[in-house]
Design a protein around this motif. Structure first.
Motif, PDB file in Angstrom:
ATOM      1  N   ASP A 103       0.823  -1.223   0.000  1.00  0.00           N
ATOM      2  CA  ASP A 103       0.000   0.000   0.000  1.00  0.00           C
ATOM      3  C   ASP A 103       0.853   1.268   0.000  1.00  0.00           C
ATOM      4  N   GLY A 104       1.761   1.333  -0.965  1.00  0.00           N
ATOM      5  CA  GLY A 104       2.562   2.534  -1.086  1.00  0.00           C
ATOM      6  C   GLY A 104       3.773   2.590  -0.193  1.00  0.00           C
ATOM      7  N   GLY A 105       4.235   1.449   0.296  1.00  0.00           N
ATOM      8  CA  GLY A 105       5.435   1.420   1.120  1.00  0.00           C
ATOM      9  C   GLY A 105       6.672   1.777   0.319  1.00  0.00           C
ATOM     10  N   PRO A 106       7.823   1.867   0.975  1.00  0.00           N
ATOM     11  CA  PRO A 106       9.027   2.338   0.285  1.00  0.00           C
ATOM     12  C   PRO A 106       9.579   1.390  -0.759  1.00  0.00           C
ATOM     13  N   GLY A 107       9.206   0.109  -0.730  1.00  0.00           N
ATOM     14  CA  GLY A 107       9.747  -0.845  -1.690  1.00  0.00           C
ATOM     15  C   GLY A 107      11.203  -1.150  -1.396  1.00  0.00           C
ATOM     16  N   PHE A 108      11.885  -1.795  -2.365  1.00  0.00           N
ATOM     17  CA  PHE A 108      13.298  -2.097  -2.174  1.00  0.00           C
ATOM     18  C   PHE A 108      13.952  -2.285  -3.529  1.00  0.00           C
ATOM     19  N   CYS A 109      15.271  -2.162  -3.554  1.00  0.00           N
ATOM     20  CA  CYS A 109      16.083  -2.410  -4.746  1.00  0.00           C
ATOM     21  C   CYS A 109      17.200  -3.395  -4.390  1.00  0.00           C
ATOM     22  N   SER A 110      17.394  -4.388  -5.230  1.00  0.00           N
ATOM     23  CA  SER A 110      18.367  -5.443  -4.942  1.00  0.00           C
ATOM     24  C   SER A 110      19.738  -5.095  -5.492  1.00  0.00           C
ATOM     25  N   ALA A 111      20.240  -3.926  -5.147  1.00  0.00           N
ATOM     26  CA  ALA A 111      21.540  -3.499  -5.662  1.00  0.00           C
ATOM     27  C   ALA A 111      22.691  -4.180  -4.936  1.00  0.00           C
ATOM     28  N   SER A 112      22.472  -4.545  -3.663  1.00  0.00           N
ATOM     29  CA  SER A 112      23.535  -5.170  -2.878  1.00  0.00           C
ATOM     30  C   SER A 112      22.901  -6.074  -1.831  1.00  0.00           C
ATOM     31  N   PRO A 113      23.683  -6.967  -1.221  1.00  0.00           N
ATOM     32  CA  PRO A 113      23.129  -7.835  -0.170  1.00  0.00           C
ATOM     33  C   PRO A 113      22.553  -7.066   1.006  1.00  0.00           C
ATOM     34  N   ALA A 114      23.023  -5.827   1.221  1.00  0.00           N
ATOM     35  CA  ALA A 114      22.521  -5.039   2.345  1.00  0.00           C
ATOM     36  C   ALA A 114      21.043  -4.692   2.198  1.00  0.00           C
ATOM     37  N   ALA A 115      20.506  -4.791   0.989  1.00  0.00           N
ATOM     38  CA  ALA A 115      19.097  -4.457   0.776  1.00  0.00           C
ATOM     39  C   ALA A 115      18.167  -5.553   1.281  1.00  0.00           C
ATOM     40  N   PHE A 116      18.708  -6.732   1.572  1.00  0.00           N
ATOM     41  CA  PHE A 116      17.890  -7.866   1.978  1.00  0.00           C
ATOM     42  C   PHE A 116      17.906  -8.019   3.494  1.00  0.00           C
ATOM     43  N   ASP A 117      16.818  -8.601   4.017  1.00  0.00           N
ATOM     44  CA  ASP A 117      16.777  -8.923   5.443  1.00  0.00           C
ATOM     45  C   ASP A 117      17.646 -10.134   5.746  1.00  0.00           C
ATOM     46  N   SER A 118      17.717 -11.067   4.843  1.00  0.00           N
ATOM     47  CA  SER A 118      18.640 -12.201   4.945  1.00  0.00           C
ATOM     48  C   SER A 118      19.135 -12.514   3.542  1.00  0.00           C
ATOM     49  N   PHE A 119      20.379 -12.912   3.451  1.00  0.00           N
ATOM     50  CA  PHE A 119      20.993 -13.131   2.141  1.00  0.00           C
ATOM     51  C   PHE A 119      21.923 -14.333   2.230  1.00  0.00           C
ATOM     52  N   ARG A 120      21.748 -15.266   1.295  1.00  0.00           N
ATOM     53  CA  ARG A 120      22.596 -16.454   1.227  1.00  0.00           C
ATOM     54  C   ARG A 120      23.242 -16.495  -0.148  1.00  0.00           C
ATOM     55  N   ALA A 121      24.555 -16.389  -0.175  1.00  0.00           N
ATOM     56  CA  ALA A 121      25.282 -16.303  -1.444  1.00  0.00           C
ATOM     57  C   ALA A 121      26.054 -17.590  -1.705  1.00  0.00           C
ATOM     58  N   GLY A 122      26.247 -17.904  -2.998  1.00  0.00           N
ATOM     59  CA  GLY A 122      27.100 -19.012  -3.384  1.00  0.00           C
ATOM     60  C   GLY A 122      28.551 -18.699  -3.095  1.00  0.00           C
ATOM     61  N   ASN A 123      29.377 -19.724  -3.179  1.00  0.00           N
ATOM     62  CA  ASN A 123      30.788 -19.560  -2.813  1.00  0.00           C
ATOM     63  C   ASN A 123      31.523 -18.580  -3.708  1.00  0.00           C
ATOM     64  N   THR A 124      31.054 -18.380  -4.929  1.00  0.00           N
ATOM     65  CA  THR A 124      31.746 -17.470  -5.839  1.00  0.00           C
ATOM     66  C   THR A 124      31.060 -16.116  -5.949  1.00  0.00           C
ATOM     67  N   VAL A 125      30.017 -15.891  -5.159  1.00  0.00           N
ATOM     68  CA  VAL A 125      29.263 -14.630  -5.223  1.00  0.00           C
ATOM     69  C   VAL A 125      29.777 -13.694  -4.131  1.00  0.00           C
ATOM     70  N   ASP A 126      30.262 -12.530  -4.527  1.00  0.00           N
ATOM     71  CA  ASP A 126      30.751 -11.551  -3.554  1.00  0.00           C
ATOM     72  C   ASP A 126      29.771 -10.404  -3.333  1.00  0.00           C
ATOM     73  N   GLY A 127      28.628 -10.439  -4.013  1.00  0.00           N
ATOM     74  CA  GLY A 127      27.598  -9.424  -3.803  1.00  0.00           C
ATOM     75  C   GLY A 127      27.758  -8.173  -4.629  1.00  0.00           C
ATOM     76  N   THR A 128      28.786  -8.106  -5.470  1.00  0.00           N
ATOM     77  CA  THR A 128      29.021  -6.892  -6.260  1.00  0.00           C
ATOM     78  C   THR A 128      28.394  -6.958  -7.647  1.00  0.00           C
ATOM     79  N   SER A 129      27.884  -8.098  -8.036  1.00  0.00           N
ATOM     80  CA  SER A 129      27.351  -8.231  -9.395  1.00  0.00           C
ATOM     81  C   SER A 129      25.920  -8.760  -9.389  1.00  0.00           C
ATOM     82  N   LEU A 130      25.132  -8.350  -8.394  1.00  0.00           N
ATOM     83  CA  LEU A 130      23.733  -8.763  -8.357  1.00  0.00           C
ATOM     84  C   LEU A 130      22.959  -8.084  -9.473  1.00  0.00           C
ATOM     85  N   ASN A 131      21.964  -8.792  -9.975  1.00  0.00           N
ATOM     86  CA  ASN A 131      21.106  -8.210 -11.000  1.00  0.00           C
ATOM     87  C   ASN A 131      20.223  -7.145 -10.359  1.00  0.00           C
TER      88      ASN A 131
END
Length: 507
Positions: A181-209
């Motif tokens: 209902d018109g909340g701020p939303g979110f953008c997945s630019a970095s892992p910090a945007a998520f409440d919890s984030f689980r990355a693969g062994n080769t994912v450093d969080g700098t190349s998220l879509n």
């Protein structure tokens, strides 16, 4: 292959703790709770990586050994199968009567003509005709696809294991709560945007879509028991060129109907309610905050949580005084109020008559300490140390207020639904699907196709000029089930309308 079966069994056995015990990758809080409740066994299980089963050293070792074992099993089988693809059926045994299935009869014509008729009727069989003294033998075999199906199944299993491993290496998964209902939303630019984030062994969080989502509306339907029947969210999203030109694309997000964009899948996993509180401080300045609360009872969405509100800077110029006058609101939220005296509960998960039962604290809430803390619970140490003091307890319906002794007024404004979204990125997922489908196809072929061998010896009949004696023998290479009836039907088909009826004997 026996080693591979043992390893496959061990892999399945090793996955059992992952289903029975909480896993850090899914819920680190549950793991901490388990360790606190089991102070003796818990640390030993933690040393054995029982709370990180699928990334543990022992599970990885079984996985790799199974992979190596399958490669070792498949390589010689594939070489042997390639050799058999061009092989011709073996010559007829000297004594066909000793075979498990045997039949004999006579037919009109010479051996070559009858052999040609038999070969023509063995359509779908690999055949070869050989001279045999005064007569002719026909060797036939079918079912070569059975071994091909077996190889396809095991190669696909190998591909499935490889695809899952690749997905774990290069994939990632994040969960985020978004106010509707018109909340701020979110953008997945970095892992910090998520409440919890689980990355693969080769994912450093700098190349998220990069993708941005805002939730315009949320709709839920329930059974009379409170069980969710369906829920959906009308969202807008941006990705790719839309981020540059500010264009939003609409989409209706439903359970099991994820949004697929840019290699990501966005799932609607759950929902709840976020209460809104407004605090008007003694100098007239006010602050409002909407924070999601945790659903504790899924059938009624009775929720619990905390709202922490920092006074405006001008209200208390002294930082120490400002820290001592922070407000914390902790309690229960009922979407549909039901009271037993002053005890609040909820009778429905729908927000028909929202109400809260809250404890109000004043003091240092820890907002500016820099320490991470739960958004659903107050730090008990703050209360025990007297840094947070309870100043009131109240039940409030939407729109009601409570006034504190210093003149501060706290108003419960109502509730706003929130949704729990999961962003999953797994580029190997399509190969998992392809491998699984190939496994099923290979398994069906290996189960339905049966290896069969048939020989026919055709010799001139010495007592009947112009006729030949036909002797048939059959052998089941794999499954004997139904071979007797199949051989009888085959005998009738091969000897049907061959001229003279003759005598036929089948065993």
């Amino acid at each position: 292959m026996g080693t591979a079966l043992v390893l496959l069994f061990l892999l399945a056995l090793g996955a059992v703790p992952g289903a029975m015990l909480p896993q850090r990758s899914l819920n680190a809080g549950k793991v901490d709770e388990y360790l606190a409740q089991h102070p003796t066994v818990g640390p030993w299980l933690d040393r054995l990586e029982m709370f990180d089963v699928f990334s543990s050293f022992w599970f990885t070792a079984i996985y790799v050994l199974l992979f190596v074992s399958l490669v070792g099993c498949l390589t010689p089988r594939m070489i042997e199968h390639v050799r058999t693809l061009g092989a011709v059926p073996v010559p007829a045994p000297r004594n066909l009567a000793r075979l498990p299935k045997h039949a004999a009869g006579t037919a009109a014509g010479d051996p070559e003509q009858v052999a040609a008729t038999v070969t023509r009727r063995l359509r779908g069989w690999r055949t070869v005709t050989r001279p045999d003294g005064d007569g002719v033998t026909v060797s036939a075999e079918k079912g070569y696809l059975r071994e091909f199906g077996n190889i396809v199944f095991h190669v696909a299993l190998l591909g499935l294991l490889a695809a899952v491993a690749v997905g774990k290496l290069v994939g990632y998964e994040g969960n985020v709560i978004v106010i509707a209902d018109g909340g701020p939303g979110f953008c997945s630019a970095s892992p910090a945007a998520f409440d919890s984030f689980r990355a693969g062994n080769t994912v450093d969080g700098t190349s998220l879509n990069p993708i941005c989502i805002r939730v315009n509306d949320f709709e839920a339907k329930y059974l009379s028991s409170g069980q969710a029947l369906s829920y959906a969210a009308d969202i807008d999203y941006q990705t790719g060129a839309d981020l540059a030109d500010g264009t939003w694309q609409p989409y209706r997000l439903e359970v099991n109907h994820p949004l697929r964009v840019g290699g990501d899948r966005i799932y609607l996993q759950g929902h709840g309610y976020a209460p809104t509180f407004t605090v008007r401080f003694p100098d007239g300045q006010q602050r409002s905050q909407t924070v999601q609360w945790r659903p504790d009872v899924q059938t009624t969405l009775l929720s619990s949580g905390v709202v922490r509100i920092d006074p405006p800077a001008g209200t208390y110029p002294d930082p120490v005084q400002r820290r001592k006058h922070q407000i914390a609101i902790q309690g229960l939220l009922a979407p549909t109020k039901e009271l037993d005296g002053t005890l609040l509960t909820s009778s429905s998960p729908e927000a028909r008559d929202p109400a809260v039962a809250i404890d109000i604290y004043r003091g240092d809430t820890g907002l500016d300490t820099g320490r991470p803390q739960s958004i659903f619970d107050l730090d008990v140490r703050m209360i025990e140390q007297g840094r947070l003091i309870k100043v009131n307890r109240k039940n409030l319906s939407a729109g009601q207020s409570v006034t504190l002794e210093d003149g501060s007024v706290i108003t419960f404004d109502g509730v706003t639904p929130f949704v729990n979204l999961q962003v999953s990125h797994d580029p190997a997922q399509i190969w998992v699907l392809v491998s699984a489908m190939a496994m099923m196809a290979g398994l069906l072929v290996s189960l339905l196709v049966r290896r069969r061998r048939v020989w026919a010896r055709i010799e001139p009949a010495t007592d009947r000029p112009g006729t030949v004696n036909v002797e048939l023998g059959g052998l089941a290479r794999t499954d004997n089930s139904g071979w007797g009836d199949e051989f009888e039907r085959l005998t009738k088909h091969l000897l049907a309308d061959t001229g003279s009826p003759g005598d036929r004997k089948t065993r």
